[in-house]
Design a protein around this motif. Structure first.
Motif, PDB file in Angstrom:
ATOM      1  N   SER A  76     -87.340  15.152  -6.941  1.00 37.28           N
ATOM      2  CA  SER A  76     -86.089  15.789  -7.358  1.00 37.28           C
ATOM      3  C   SER A  76     -85.931  15.799  -8.875  1.00 37.28           C
ATOM      4  CB  SER A  76     -84.890  15.071  -6.721  1.00 37.28           C
ATOM      5  OG  SER A  76     -84.640  13.823  -7.350  1.00 37.28           O
ATOM      6  N   GLN A  77     -86.753  15.010  -9.577  1.00 39.24           N
ATOM      7  CA  GLN A  77     -86.622  14.889 -11.034  1.00 39.24           C
ATOM      8  C   GLN A  77     -87.737  15.582 -11.816  1.00 39.24           C
ATOM      9  OE1 GLN A  77     -83.893  13.476 -12.427  1.00 39.24           O
ATOM     10  NE2 GLN A  77     -83.182  13.272 -10.311  1.00 39.24           N
ATOM     11  N   MET A 108     -88.785  21.309  -2.443  1.00 40.09           N
ATOM     12  CA  MET A 108     -88.965  19.957  -2.989  1.00 40.09           C
ATOM     13  C   MET A 108     -90.207  19.333  -2.363  1.00 40.09           C
ATOM     14  SD  MET A 108     -86.760  18.963  -5.168  1.00 40.09           S
ATOM     15  CE  MET A 108     -85.524  20.007  -5.881  1.00 40.09           C
TER      16      MET A 108
END
Length: 164
Positions: A76-77, A108
């Motif tokens: 997610s980052q 994702m």
């Protein structure tokens, strides 16, 4: 400098993930290792991913057991490749970790390898295959490794084989 960033959810994961580290060292691939939890230290995880990217991380490997949200939290980052290593533990012996790692929402992705030590080793190989897309020398080392693996199968077979 380009490197592989390895995150694990707890210190107890190091025993399994040391197999990943040994493979990277065998091929002289730079790496970092950190303990950071998706649940117990989410800010640490977020900051590490951001800083590692800035320093040159090209692939992230995230290993965790039980709820195993670490790989997803890393994904997610970053838009860099993330490889999830589900680890055994808890009442479900790793099934929960496997499902948590592999079942990511659309957009994702987390490349998920096998549970445990085999997954740790394969995470290193997959990370190196990704790096080898832009590193011909590493690609050559990986090809040589495959040749040696094939030769070892033949040697093992020659010790026991019976062919009529």
């Amino acid at each position: 400098m380009e490197f592989v960033a390895i995150l694990m959810g707890s210190k107890s994961d190091y025993e399994v993930m040391s197999a990943c580290i040994k493979v990277l060292e065998k091929f002289d691939v730079a790496y970092e290792v950190i303990i950071s939890s998706a649940h117990r230290s989410p800010n640490r995880t977020k900051e590490y991913v951001k800083n590692a990217e800035q320093k040159g991380a090209k692939v992230f490997i995230a290993a965790a057991g039980m709820a195993a949200h670490l790989a997803g939290a890393v994904a997610s980052q970053t838009t860099k490749p993330v490889i999830g290593v589900p680890l055994k533990g808890g009442a479900l012996e790793g099934l929960d970790a496997l499902l948590s790692t592999v079942q990511m929402p659309s957009g994702m992705p987390v490349a998920t390898v096998a549970l445990g030590k085999i997954g740790a080793v394969n995470s290193a190989y997959l990370a190196m295959q990704i790096l080898a897309l832009s590193d011909a020398e590493l690609g050559g080392k990986l090809k040589e490794d495959r040749v040696m693996k094939a030769k070892n199968v033949e040697l093992d077979s020659s010790d026991i084989e019976v062919i009529l």
